[in-house]
Every structure is written in structure tokens, then in C-alpha cells.
Design a protein around this motif. Structure first.
Motif, PDB file in Angstrom:
ATOM      1  N   PRO A 154      24.319  87.870  57.273  1.00 28.14           N
ATOM      2  CA  PRO A 154      23.361  88.172  56.217  1.00 28.14           C
ATOM      3  C   PRO A 154      23.094  86.944  55.342  1.00 28.14           C
ATOM      4  CG  PRO A 154      25.467  89.255  55.797  1.00 28.14           C
ATOM      5  CD  PRO A 154      25.575  88.598  57.132  1.00 28.14           C
ATOM      6  N   GLN A 181      22.683  84.767  52.127  1.00 27.69           N
ATOM      7  CA  GLN A 181      23.220  84.732  50.762  1.00 27.69           C
ATOM      8  C   GLN A 181      22.068  84.410  49.827  1.00 27.69           C
ATOM      9  OE1 GLN A 181      25.785  85.445  49.262  1.00 27.69           O
ATOM     10  NE2 GLN A 181      27.272  85.638  50.912  1.00 27.69           N
ATOM     11  N   LYS A 209      22.428  84.958  46.294  1.00 29.41           N
ATOM     12  CA  LYS A 209      22.878  84.772  44.916  1.00 29.41           C
ATOM     13  C   LYS A 209      22.981  83.292  44.587  1.00 29.41           C
ATOM     14  CE  LYS A 209      25.219  89.057  44.972  1.00 29.41           C
ATOM     15  NZ  LYS A 209      25.882  89.358  46.241  1.00 29.41           N
ATOM     16  N   ASN A 210      22.620  82.940  43.377  1.00 31.08           N
ATOM     17  CA  ASN A 210      22.692  81.570  42.948  1.00 31.08           C
ATOM     18  C   ASN A 210      23.582  81.500  41.735  1.00 31.08           C
ATOM     19  OD1 ASN A 210      21.867  79.115  43.845  1.00 31.08           O
ATOM     20  ND2 ASN A 210      19.682  79.655  43.707  1.00 31.08           N
ATOM     21  N   VAL A 211      24.754  80.959  41.914  1.00 26.17           N
ATOM     22  CA  VAL A 211      25.722  80.992  40.827  1.00 26.17           C
ATOM     23  C   VAL A 211      25.318  80.027  39.714  1.00 26.17           C
ATOM     24  CG1 VAL A 211      27.224  79.254  41.870  1.00 26.17           C
ATOM     25  CG2 VAL A 211      28.191  80.919  40.287  1.00 26.17           C
ATOM     26  N   GLU A 212      25.529  80.457  38.488  1.00 28.47           N
ATOM     27  CA  GLU A 212      25.341  79.570  37.347  1.00 28.47           C
ATOM     28  C   GLU A 212      26.727  79.092  36.916  1.00 28.47           C
ATOM     29  OE1 GLU A 212      23.763  79.812  32.754  1.00 28.47           O
ATOM     30  OE2 GLU A 212      22.921  81.211  34.202  1.00 28.47           O
ATOM     31  N   ILE A 213      26.979  77.803  37.088  1.00 28.98           N
ATOM     32  CA  ILE A 213      28.283  77.253  36.714  1.00 28.98           C
ATOM     33  C   ILE A 213      28.247  76.891  35.227  1.00 28.98           C
ATOM     34  CG2 ILE A 213      29.919  75.358  37.075  1.00 28.98           C
ATOM     35  CD1 ILE A 213      29.875  77.145  39.474  1.00 28.98           C
TER      36      ILE A 213
END
Ligand SMILES: Cc1cc2nc3c(=O)[nH]c(=O)nc-3n(C[C@H](O)[C@H](O)[C@H](O)COP(=O)(O)OP(=O)(O)OC[C@H]3O[C@@H](n4cnc5c(N)ncnc54)[C@H](O)[C@@H]3O)c2cc1C
Lengths: 334, 267
Positions: free
Chosen positions: B236, B238, B240-244
């Protein structure tokens, strides 16, 4: 086989009411039945059933509720229910049978499919039915959630077990009408070859992990059982519950009922704060329904950062106390 | 007659292989690991082996453990591990026709082999295989062999023609009892499988597995047809985009994370 009709849900109850997973299955059953222009039935079995459970089932969309009350349901729940469901399926010849991928459903689904000599789509997160003839098509996570398999069943009845929380429960509508049919199958004691001798609860006090809106999860990177005290305090502050990775449970730092994942609990909180969890696919399989994942982890390359919405790349020993302190201030200030 | 325990084990791709190193073989519709990553015995099956060995430890000289595995080909040093842990015999159901079988077919092959093995008291399996995560074969076997089936055992005790099993259930534990013969699936909560010792490894090297082919089992070929059609295997996407969240130091990052969660109305 042409005379098959309807979607049959194998229901479960919880504290006398319809179990949440059964409500989810009824929602799915209704959408499948609509396409087929067929009806939805549910079968409920227990030693003693409350009228509320059947009423719940109707409010969530069942047109027919088959109820079975029998002492064997308490003593040998899976075998007794399997015997009942097999009989209902053979008599009512449904097109589709849906079972929750719960503890009992995980046994009942394969048992039923093998008795009927048909295939089983196990642990599905998507189920579609274009037409009766084309068969049921389902998507299921495989390889610990690393990949997905699209599978098709071609022989009716189409039997599928469905992962809890994969589908939203439908609107509850108490104005709906349905029929409750009490079945009185003669369940011979010989069906019950596995007898429950003892049941013991080992749940922690407070909010249930599966129901919590906020979950704080700890991983192997915590290094031992002691830091879980801080996680417990944080969870309490946020009205949530504490969970853990399997590595932590295997190490004996917390009991197994903390485990989140493929072979642990399935959670779907609004907020899942992970501390020193790497985010292995088998762990993520238990929290794919979490709406916001937060990661505190020192390794930017950890998989958890691929799943998280917010993250800090930091040593938890420094970041977590400051985080918890600030959360405390924010919560207190309202 | 000693107590005869049959343990079904599967050779699987090592589930500890990082996901990024796995790829899908679209033709065969299965995952493949890099060539230098050897397969392993499915972890829960090792737990089942351990459960069998604990029963053997409790009844010295009175238990025989036969390990059964079905597949197209085996890595001998991998599939012999249960022998080096202390099991007595290994029977491999090995045939090109056994490649990529679905749960339905696998259960039929194993059931035929178990019938051919003759008298037995307990069939042990892992709770599920870490490749297809089906947890279907054991219950299927129980149905095909007409055995009571108990799943997710963390403790298995044999007492005089009965078995007492402690299961892991949500929110607690459950103790059940079944008469023998019975089928039981084992979970990792049973505890770490033992490491093979030198004596075990030496003994395993000397032992030769018995190999049975499809023809030896007198199987109706129709039963090897899949009951579930695998249409596609995919990874699948991905999205999501992580905010660090950055900060002056780790403590500052922690503080800023809390403020961020407040801003996002999550706390
Ligand atoms: C069939 C099967 C079923 C499984 N089922 C489950 C399941 O249900 N649930 C589950 O959780 N697992 C399950 N697993 C295990 C899973 O594959 C992983 O091994 C496990 O989830 C790893 O746990 P972890 O993230 O805590 O540990 P690790 O993978 O070891 O990760 C530890 C993390 O901590 C971080 N870290 C270390 N020190 C610090 C520090 N000082 N500060 C900040 N970060 C730090 C590291 O960067 C790392 O990312 C299963 C495996 C198999 C094969």
C-alpha cells in the motif's frame, strides 16, 4: 446454489449488548445486501440473551435476528456457536456469511468454511461484491501488514472474517423494524469437546486500551519497566490508556494485555503517542485506525516516522519528561 | 505406547527482514527477501515445538515428537531446527505440487500426512504463520481430522487422556480442557523457545528426514486447487507526511511537541 439469498452476520454480544464489531459487520452487511437486493440477518448465541442485544442488531440494520439460548454457549462457546451457525447456513443458504475476526470469530470462521468445504477470506479490511456470480473480493493485510492481498471467493456461501474497527459502525436507528426468531436447536453435549474450566480477568484498572481516545505506547527503546510509570501518568493526565509493543511484553516489562498489534489489541484512538517504538508492520497492524500518531524516537529512519503525523527525533529520556511536564501545564490551564 | 505429539511447522521468510528490503514477485504473487536473508521456522511454530518439548521434559522417555512440514523445497539447516531443539523425527511433505498452496489445500495435505502417520495424541501448530497471517490451517486440520481444537495456548498440560490449556484471551486468561486426541495452537506468550544445544545439533545432523510426495499421500488432486483465489499482492502507498518538530535540544523538542499537539487540538 442459485437459491442462495441474503447476508448472514455471525453476531457477538458484550455485557448483554451487541458487541461493537457486530455493529460494524451489520453496516458492511447492509451495503453488500443493498447491491444484491437481498436481506440482512444476524445470529446471536449466548447462555442467556438480553432483549437489548437483539434490539441493537435491528437498530444497526438486521432484518432478521436469529437467537439461540443454550447453556453450552457458556461452557463451549466456539463449538456450540459453530454448530448453530452451520445449521443456520445450511438451512437459510445465505450468499455471504460475515464473521468478526475476534478471538471466537478467528476459530469459528475457518471451522465453518472447512465444514462447508468453501474458501475463507480471513481478516479482511475491505469487502466488495460486484455481482453474485463474480464472487466476493476482499483485501487483507499479509506479511505482518507489509503487503496487502486481494483475494476472491468463487463458491457460495462466501465466508469472510472481518478485522474489528476496519469498518465504521452504521447509524443506530431505533425506528427500524425487524423480526426476532428464537431458534431451539437440540445441541447435543457431544458437540462440546472443549470445555471452559475457568475465566479470569487480567485487565488493568481505568480506561480500556481498545476503547481509549488517547493511547500512550512504549517500546523496547525504553530499556526496562521503570519508564512505564511515566507513561501511565501521562495517559492518566490525558484520560487515556497505556499500551506497548510485543518486544516489551516478551521482555516481561508489562503484561501481555498491553500489547498492541497484529497479535495483540487493535486500537483506534484519536491520538496515539508512541515512545521508543520502531513501528514494525506487525505493531502498526494494531493501530492503523489511529487518527493521529505521534512519535518520540531517536532514530529518524525508524518506520514509525513514516506512519506518524508529528514526531520528534530525540532521546526519550530528555524529551519525554519535558513533554509530559508541558502537557500537564496545558491540561491544568484548561 | 509413548504419547505421540505431531508439530506442524512452516518455513517462512524471516519476518524481521526490514520491509524496505522486501519485494513482490508479481508472477508468483508472494514476497521475496534478498538472497542473503535465509528463511526461518515460523516463530509461533517454534513456540509450538517448545510446548511439545516441555511436555516431553515432564514425561521423560514417554513422549515422541514428530515434526511435519509441507512445501516445495526446504533449507535443510532451517527446517531441521526443531530436531536440534529435541524433537525426534522430521517428515517433509515435499512436492512441486505443494508450492504456494492456500490454507484449504495445505490443511488437506497435512491431514492426509497425519492420517498416514498413524496413532497420535496431540497436534500442535503455531497460532498463525507470519507470511500469510491466516490462522486457518490449524482449525481446518481440526475439522478434517475430527479433533477438538484449542487456539492461542500459553500453557499446555497433559493429564491422563486429557489436555488442560491456558489460553490468552482479551482482558484475561481462560483455562479449557479437552479430551485427547486434540489440536492446539500455541502463541509466543508460552515463552521463549529453547536454543538448540550442541548435542541437539549433532543429533539433528545425523537424522535424515522422511520425505513424502503428493503420490505417497493418495491425495485427490482436486483438493490441491485453491479455494481462495489470490488476485493481487501489493504494497500500500504511504501517504502520511510526518511533521518533525525541531527544538534547541531534546527537552525543548519535547516541550514544543506538547505545544504543537495543543495547537492541533489533540490534547
Ligand atoms: C508474526 C509476528 C507477530 C507480531 N505481532 C506483534 C504485535 O502484535 N505487536 C507488536 O508490537 N509487535 C509484534 N511483532 C514484533 C514486531 O515485528 C517487532 O519486533 C516489535 O514490534 C518491535 O518492538 P519495538 O518497536 O518496541 O522494538 P524495536 O523494534 O527494537 O524498536 C525500538 C525503538 O526504540 C528507539 N529507541 C531506542 N532507544 C531510544 C531512546 N533512548 N530514545 C528514543 N528512542 C529510542 C529505536 O530507535 C527503535 O526505533 C510481531 C512479529 C511477528 C513475526
Amino acid at each position: 446454489m442459485s437459491s442462495t439469498s441474503g447476508v448472514l452476520v455471525v453476531g457477538e454480544t458484550q455485557n448483554g449488548r451487541l458487541a461493537p464489531v457486530t455493529a460494524e459487520l451489520l453496516g458492511l452487511a447492509r451495503s453488500l445486501a443493498r447491491g444484491l437486493q437481498e436481506q440482512v440477518a444476524v445470529v446471536l448465541g449466548a447462555e442467556k440473551l438480553s432483549p437489548e442485544a437483539a434490539a441493537d442488531a435491528i437498530a444497526y440494520g438486521a432484518e432478521t435476528v436469529y437467537t439461540v439460548e443454550h447453556a453450552l454457549m457458556e461452557q463451549s462457546p466456539v463449538e456450540a456457536m459453530l454448530a448453530v451457525v452451520e445449521r443456520v447456513v445450511r438451512e437459510k443458504t445465505p450468499t455471504v456469511v460475515l464473521v468478526g475476526k475476534t478471538l471466537a470469530g478467528s476459530d469459528l470462521g475457518p471451522g465453518l468454511a472447512f465444514r462447508l468445504g468453501v474458501g475463507l477470506a480471513q481478516d479482511c479490511i475491505e469487502v466488495t461484491l460486484d455481482s453474485k456470480e463474480k464472487g466476493l473480493v476482499a483485501v487483507r493485510p499479509v506479511y505482518g501488514g507489509v503487503a496487502m492481498a486481494r483475494v476472491a471467493l468463487k463458491r457460495m456461501p462466501y465466508v469472510a472474517t472481518v478485522r474489528p474497527k476496519a469498518f465504521d459502525p452504521p447509524q443506530r436507528d431505533t425506528s427500524r423494524k425487524g423480526e426476532v426468531v428464537a431458534l431451539n436447536p437440540s445441541l447435543d453435549a457431544s458437540v462440546a469437546r472443549v470445555r471452559v474450566l475457568e475465566r479470569a480477568s487480567e485487565e488493568s484498572a481505568g480506561v480500556r486500551l481498545e476503547d481509549a481516545r488517547v493511547v500512550v505506547g512504549g517500546g523496547r527503546g525504553l530499556g526496562g519497566p521503570e519508564p512505564f510509570q511515566m507513561l501511565e501518568e501521562l495517559a492518566k493526565l490525558l484520560g487515556g490508556a497505556v499500551g506497548a509493543s510485543r518486544a516489551v511484553c516478551d521482555a516481561g516489562w508489562v503484561p501481555y494485555h498491553y500489547q498492541i498489534g497484529l497479535t495483540g489489541k487493535t486500537i483506534a484512538p484519536d491520538l496515539y503517542i508512541t515512545v521508543a517504538i520502531s513501528g514494525a508492520s506487525q505493531h502498526m497492524a494494531g493501530c492503523s485506525g489511529a487518527r493521529n500518531i505521534v512519535a518520540i524516537n531517536k532514530d529518524r529512519d525508524s518506520n514509525i516516522f513514516k506512519e506518524a503525523r508529528f514526531g520528534v527525533v530525540a532521546d526519550w529520556k530528555k524529551a519525554l519528561p519535558a513533554f509530559a511536564e508541558t502537557v500537564k501545564e496545558l491540561v491544568k490551564s484548561g | 505406547m509413548p504419547l505421540h505429539i505431531i508439530v506442524c511447522v512452516k518455513q517462512v521468510l524471516d519476518p524481521e527482514t526490514p520491509a524496505s528490503a522486501l519485494r513482490i514477485d508479481p508472477q508468483l504473487r508472494r514476497m521475496v527477501a534478498p538472497a542473503n536473508v535465509p528463511p526461518v521456522v515460523n516463530g509461533f511454530d517454534e513456540n509450538a515445538v517448545e510446548a511439545a518439548l516441555r511436555i516431553k521434559d515432564a514425561r521423560p522417555g514417554d513422549v515422541k515428537i514428530t515434526v511435519l512440514s509441507c512445501g516445495k523445497s526446504f533449507a535443510m539447516e532451517v527446517i531441521k531446527k526443531p530436531l536440534s531443539m529435541g524433537c525426534d523425527e522430521l517428515v517433509l511433505l515435499q512436492d512441486n505440487a505443494f508450492d504456494n498452496l492456500d490454507a484449504f489445500a495445505t490443511a488437506h495435505v497435512l491431514a492426509a500426512a497425519i492420517k498416514k502417520l498413524g496413532a497420535f495424541d496431540i497436534v500442535l501448530c503455531g497460532r498463525q504463520a507470519s507470511d500469510w497471517d491466516q490462522a486457518q490451517v490449524p482449525q481446518g486440520l481440526a475439522q478434517l481430522l475430527g479433533l477438538p481444537g484449542v487456539t492461542i495456548a500459553k500453557k499446555v498440560e497433559v493429564t491422563d487422556k486429557k489436555v488442560r490449556v491456558e489460553r490468552v484471551v482479551p482482558g484475561g486468561r481462560e483455562v479449557v480442557e479437552a479430551s485427547l486426541p486434540a489440536l492446539i495452537t500455541v502463541t509466543n506468550e508460552l515463552g521463549q523457545p529453547r536454543y538448540p544445544n550442541l548435542r541437539g545439533i549433532m543429533a539433528a545432523t545425523r537424522k535424515q528426514p522422511v520425505v513424502w510426495k503428493a503420490g505417497d499421500l493418495g491425495l485427490d488432486p482436486a483438493l490441491l486447487q485453491p479455494a481462495v483465489e489470490l488476485q493481487e499482492l501489493f504494497i500500500p502507498v504511504q501517504e502520511k507526511n510526518v511533521e518533525i518538530i525541531e527544538g534547541e535540544d531534546d527537552a525543548d523538542k519535547g516541550r514544543k511537541l506538547a505545544l504543537k499537539l495543543r495547537e492541533a487540538k489533540l490534547i
